[in-house]
Every structure is written in C-alpha cells, then in structure tokens.
Scaffold this active site. Structure first.
Site, short mmCIF file in Angstrom:
data_model
loop_
_atom_site.label_atom_id
_atom_site.label_comp_id
_atom_site.label_asym_id
_atom_site.label_seq_id
_atom_site.Cartn_x
_atom_site.Cartn_y
_atom_site.Cartn_z
N ASP A 81 -2.67 -0.77 7.25
CA ASP A 81 -1.94 -1.54 6.23
C ASP A 81 -2.60 -2.88 5.95
OD1 ASP A 81 -0.24 0.58 6.48
OD2 ASP A 81 1.58 -0.59 6.80
N GLU A 102 0.57 -8.27 12.20
CA GLU A 102 1.19 -6.95 12.22
C GLU A 102 1.64 -6.57 13.64
OE1 GLU A 102 2.44 -5.45 9.55
OE2 GLU A 102 1.18 -3.68 9.47
N SER A 119 5.12 -5.74 5.51
CA SER A 119 4.77 -6.57 6.68
C SER A 119 3.30 -6.93 6.66
CB SER A 119 5.11 -5.83 7.98
OG SER A 119 4.39 -4.61 8.07
N GLY A 168 8.25 1.20 3.79
CA GLY A 168 7.06 2.03 3.95
C GLY A 168 5.91 1.65 3.04
N LYS A 194 0.83 -1.22 0.00
CA LYS A 194 0.00 0.00 0.00
C LYS A 194 0.86 1.26 0.00
CE LYS A 194 1.69 1.23 3.52
NZ LYS A 194 2.19 1.49 4.76
N GLY A 220 4.27 -1.26 3.24
CA GLY A 220 3.39 -2.25 3.86
C GLY A 220 3.74 -3.69 3.54
N SER A 237 8.13 -11.72 -2.41
CA SER A 237 7.43 -10.45 -2.58
C SER A 237 8.09 -9.61 -3.66
CB SER A 237 7.45 -9.69 -1.25
OG SER A 237 6.65 -8.55 -1.33
N1 ADP Z 1 9.15 -10.85 1.65
C1 ADP Z 1 9.19 -11.02 2.95
N2 ADP Z 1 9.57 -12.20 3.50
C2 ADP Z 1 9.59 -12.37 4.83
N3 ADP Z 1 9.27 -11.42 5.73
C3 ADP Z 1 8.90 -10.22 5.26
C4 ADP Z 1 8.84 -9.96 3.86
N4 ADP Z 1 8.42 -8.69 3.70
C5 ADP Z 1 8.24 -8.17 4.93
N5 ADP Z 1 8.53 -9.07 5.88
C6 ADP Z 1 8.43 -8.87 7.35
O1 ADP Z 1 8.03 -7.51 7.56
C7 ADP Z 1 9.07 -6.78 8.26
C8 ADP Z 1 9.20 -5.38 7.66
O2 ADP Z 1 8.05 -4.66 8.03
P1 ADP Z 1 8.05 -3.12 8.40
O3 ADP Z 1 9.21 -2.78 9.26
O4 ADP Z 1 6.69 -2.84 8.92
O5 ADP Z 1 8.28 -2.41 7.00
P2 ADP Z 1 7.25 -2.26 5.76
O6 ADP Z 1 5.96 -2.85 6.17
O7 ADP Z 1 7.16 -0.78 5.57
O8 ADP Z 1 7.90 -2.91 4.60
C9 ADP Z 1 10.31 -7.61 8.11
O9 ADP Z 1 11.11 -7.46 9.26
C10 ADP Z 1 9.75 -9.04 8.02
O10 ADP Z 1 9.48 -9.50 9.32
C1 PMV Z 2 3.62 4.50 10.69
C2 PMV Z 2 2.34 3.77 10.30
O1 PMV Z 2 1.27 4.74 10.25
C3 PMV Z 2 2.44 3.14 8.92
C4 PMV Z 2 3.55 2.12 8.80
O2 PMV Z 2 3.63 1.60 7.48
P1 PMV Z 2 4.91 0.78 6.98
O3 PMV Z 2 5.07 -0.41 7.88
O4 PMV Z 2 6.07 1.71 7.07
O5 PMV Z 2 4.60 0.35 5.58
C5 PMV Z 2 2.03 2.74 11.37
C6 PMV Z 2 0.62 2.17 11.29
O6 PMV Z 2 -0.31 2.89 10.88
O7 PMV Z 2 0.46 1.02 11.66
MG MG Z 3 4.89 -2.53 7.97
#
Ligand code: ADP
Ligand code: PMV
Ligand code: MG
Length: 439
Positions: free
Chosen positions: A209, A198, A148, A144, A13, A146, A137
């Site tokens: 997200d 999450e 996770s 940022g 997202k 999403g 993925s």
């Molecule tokens: N392709 C993937 N394979 C395994 N784990 C993943 C993958 N993508 C994301 N993750 C999990 O999500 C976490 C990253 O999430 P986050 O810090 O919220 O960043 P964002 O959601 O912005 O990408 C990683 O530490 C891992 O645990």
């Molecule tokens: C910072 C926040 O607003 C968004 C986080 O998004 P991302 O994991 O950085 O993709 C946290 C949330 O809304 O859960």
């Molecule tokens: Mg995330």
C-alpha cells in the site's frame, strides 16, 4: 529543508490480486487511485509555538502535545552510514509513546496519532517550531483502499521535507517522463518511512500500500524476507480495465483482518498455506496476462482475467475475510451478469471490485448501481494508475488562497458543518489546480 506552510498528497490504491497473501511474501498487484489524502503543514500562532498539533477531522481527532514533553530520549540513534530507516519499529520508542500520549483516543484515532508521533520523533527535533498537521482525505477510511498508507505517506513526506531528509520534487510533465535520480531517492526514503507508519497502524503490513501511495502507477509487489529488497515492478503498459468499485460501508480494521489470517495460519497451517500458495499462483498468472501486448488482449484474455478475479475472491472467502455485505455485492453483480467480483484490501467489510465484461449494456450497469445504492452501498467512479506522492507550495499566484484553505478546508472546527469531502479535491486537488509536483 523547507518551512511551513505546504501541502502534500498521496493516493489510495486498489489491490487487483494477492491481498493477504502479500503479507506472507507472495506477489500482489495494485494500482493507485484517483482518490487521495491531503496533509497541510502550517506554523502555529505565537501562543502555541511550544506545541505540535494534529487536526484529523475525518476521524474527529484534534490533539496537541507540548513539544518538550515528548519522549525525545527514547528515539533510537540513527546509524550515520545508513540513510534508510530500519524496517522494524523500535520497541523502546513504541513503549515510550505507549498509551499515555494517546490516552482517551478510539483505536481508529490512536493508530493514526501513534504513526504521527513515531515519525515526528524520529524525523524532527525538539527545537523545531510549533506546527499543526491537518489531514483530509477523499478516501473512505477502513474500506480497503489504503487510506492508512496514503496518510502514512503524507506524514512521511511532510516530516522528511521539514527535516531536510528530502527536497521538493522537480516539476515533471507526466508520471512516466523525466526520470530524476534525486527524486527517485527521495520517494524511496518517503516510502521506507511510510512503511513504519503503516506498521504503527496495522502491525504487519506487506508494504504494497505504501509502495503504491508513494510511487503511484500500477505495480507488482513482493515483500522479501531477511533484509532482501522488496520486489516492486512498475507495470507500465497496464491495460485500461473497466472496473466498478463498490464500498459495502461495513467498517472494519485492517489490523484485525490481518491478525485473523495469522491466527488461521497458525492453527491450520496445512490448510491455510495451500490457499496462500493458490493466491500466489493466480497472481503470477494475472501478472503475465496484464503484461501482454495490447493486440493480444482479446476476449479470451479478458475472460481469463475475470476467472482469476473469481478464484481470488473464492480463496479470500476460504481465508475467512469476506462479509455478508460483500457477498451481497458479489451476488448482485453475478445475477445481472455484469462481470466478476472480488473483495479488495483486507476485507471483512470495505470495498469490492467488479471487472466488467466488455459487452455489458450501460442500462444493466445503471440497474446494478441503483440496486447497490438501494442497499446503502456506495459506488465509486475512479481511475487507476495515477500520480504518487506530491507537494504544493505557496506561490505568488496562489498566496491569497492559503489562508482560506487553512481555515476552511483543514480545520476541524470549521470542517464539521462542511460534510462533503469532494470539496477538498475540487479546491486543492491534484488535477484541479496548478502547482503540484510529484517525486
Ligand atoms: N483521513 C484520515 N485521517 C486520519 N487518520 C486516517 C485517515 N484515513 C486513514 N487513517 C488511519 O488509517 C486507519 C485505517 O486504516 P486501515 O484499517 O488499514 O484501513 P484502510 O487502509 O483500508 O482504509 C485509521 O484507523 C486511521 O488511523
Ligand atoms: C490485507 C493487506 O494485503 C492489504 C490491506 O489493505 P487495506 O489496509 O485494507 O487497504 C495487508 C497488506 O498487504 O499490508
Ligand atoms: Mg490500510
């Protein structure tokens, strides 16, 4: 109840307005991306029928647990009259998963493994056959967008399908047509379980997200307190915005960024609360603008939207969640007068979005891309507002491909030399092959 093998997928997202404030019950606006996560669930060979295995090649994680060694006794009993899981993690189960089951993993790997174990223990049973859960993925991780939540939604969807909590979706022609009450109930349940995933990954998510990754489209989301249902308004006539998505490639973790804002709020509440209120106010204004009928979306409308993008970024800078690389991206777009830029997601690195002015020549956008790529940033072409979570099963027409997918696309062993993540989208991607159905 379904059996392996099958694939599930969920999108990433972009948060257009309201990140961080969303964690404190303020509204935020986000849309699904065309970049997605894919999860293949497959049965283990006979010699591994007593283990459950994770293959997460994107984070270089391969891990197996003996099914009967997992802490099944710590799983909280589900109340028979509530279908949805509680919105809080169970402390006893989190302690039982603890450190021992995920020893030696980096924080990046551990959070994904804990999310898996939590959902697996809650949704499955010790008598299920040994299976492998393989995630790939096309989203950058920790940027940022999403990733996770898209992983959490994929895990929740696969485990809910295996346990019979949800059924595969009816086939629909497009995301807005053919409302189906059973599918809606299923995706609500997947969304609720994904929220717990999450929580395992970053502690106090707002839920925006996982809402977008499960339902798709564009939404205005607001987290409600005291057990009240969250607000999730689907924004049907979302205008076609010209956005550039730029990844600073500066790694960061959402958990750390969110914790920083929580610390700031605790330390300086009188300063921080008005910033969050300011984000609330600008998101409400943006929501009104984005709901306007098409004929009112004129130049003045566009300018107002860009102003709100600029103010939103300024307030996020004030919260301390920008990064010099994000500022460099903003400066480049400002200098070339391309449009207004804000960080998106948790910040501290990761991605920025630029809302492009209508009359900007393509040559200037080309120059921007060259400049940014020259600094090592990645520029993404993507579309907003697509499908949410879906699944794909073997059929007569794709039976031959399954074995190859399992071997070549999803296995850590084979993947390491493969490099190019776009390969996965071309091979099994939504829109690239037939057969995907969405809840
Ligand atoms: N392709 C993937 N394979 C395994 N784990 C993943 C993958 N993508 C994301 N993750 C999990 O999500 C976490 C990253 O999430 P986050 O810090 O919220 O960043 P964002 O959601 O912005 O990408 C990683 O530490 C891992 O645990
Ligand atoms: C910072 C926040 O607003 C968004 C986080 O998004 P991302 O994991 O950085 O993709 C946290 C949330 O809304 O859960
Ligand atoms: Mg995330």
């Amino acid at each position: 109840m379904v059996s392996a093998p099958f694939l599930v997928s969920a999108p990433g997202k972009v948060i257009l307005f309201g990140e961080h404030a969303a964690v404190y019950g303020k509204p935020a606006i986000a849309a699904a991306l065309s970049l997605r996560t894919f999860l293949l669930t497959s049965n283990n060979a006979a010699e591994f029928s007593d283990v459950v295995t994770l293959e997460f090649p994107d984070v270089e994680l391969q891990y197996s647990w003996k099914i009967d060694s997992l802490p099944w006794n710590a799983v909280p009993k589900r109340s028979i009259d509530t279908v949805r899981p509680p919105s809080e993690l169970n402390n006893g189960l989190m302690e039982a998963i603890g450190q021992d089951l995920v020893a030696d993993l980096s924080p990046l790997q551990r959070s994904a493994a804990v999310a898996f174990l939590y959902l697996y223990l809650c949704l499955c049973s010790p008598d299920m056959p040994g299976m492998t859960f393989s995630v790939r993925s096309t989203l950058p991780i920790g940027a940022g967008l999403g990733s996770s939540a898209s992983v959490s939604v994929c895990l929740a969807a696969a485990l809910c399908l295996l346990s019979g909590e949800v059924s595969p979706p009816e086939k629909k022609e497009d995301s807005d047509s053919d409302f189906n009450a059973a599918d809606y109930a299923s995706i609500e349940l997947i969304d609720a379980w994904a929220f717990l995933g999450e929580r395992c990954i970053h502690g106090t998510p707002s839920g925006i997200d996982n809402a977008v990754a499960s339902h798709g489209g564009a939404v205005m989301f607001q987290r409600m307190s005291k057990g009240n249902p969250n607000v999730r308004e689907t924004m049907r006539n979302f205008p076609p915005l010209k956005l550039i998505l730029i990844d600073s490639r500066q790694p960061r973790r959402t958990a750390v960024q969110v914790a920083y804002v929580a610390m700031l709020l605790q330390k300086h509440p009188l300063v921080t609360e008005p910033i969050l209120d300011g984000i609330h106010a600008l998101t409400s204004e943006a929501y009104k603008l984005l709901q306007m009928p098409k004929e009112k979306c004129d130049d003045a409308w566009e300018e107002q939207l860009r102003e709100l993008v600029r103010v939103n970024h300024g307030l996020l800078v004030a919260l301390g969640v920008s990064h010099p690389k994000l500022e460099a991206i903003k400066m480049a777009t400002d200098e070339l007068e391309i449009g207004e830029t804000k960080l998106t997601g948790a910040g501290g690195g990761g991605c920025a979005i630029t809302l492009v002015k209508k009359d900007v020549e393509e040559s200037r956008i080309f120059e921007l891309k060259q400049r940014l790529e020259g600094h090592g940033f990645a520029v993404y072409e993507t579309s907003l507002g697509g499908f949410g979570a879906g699944c794909l099963f073997p059929t007569k027409s794709n039976a031959a491909e399954w074995e190859e997918w399992e071997e070549k696309l999803f296995s850590l062993h084979h993947m390491l030399g493969l490099g190019d993540r776009e390969h996965i989208q071309q091979t099994v991607g939504v829109g690239s092959i037939e057969g995907w159905a969405f809840w």
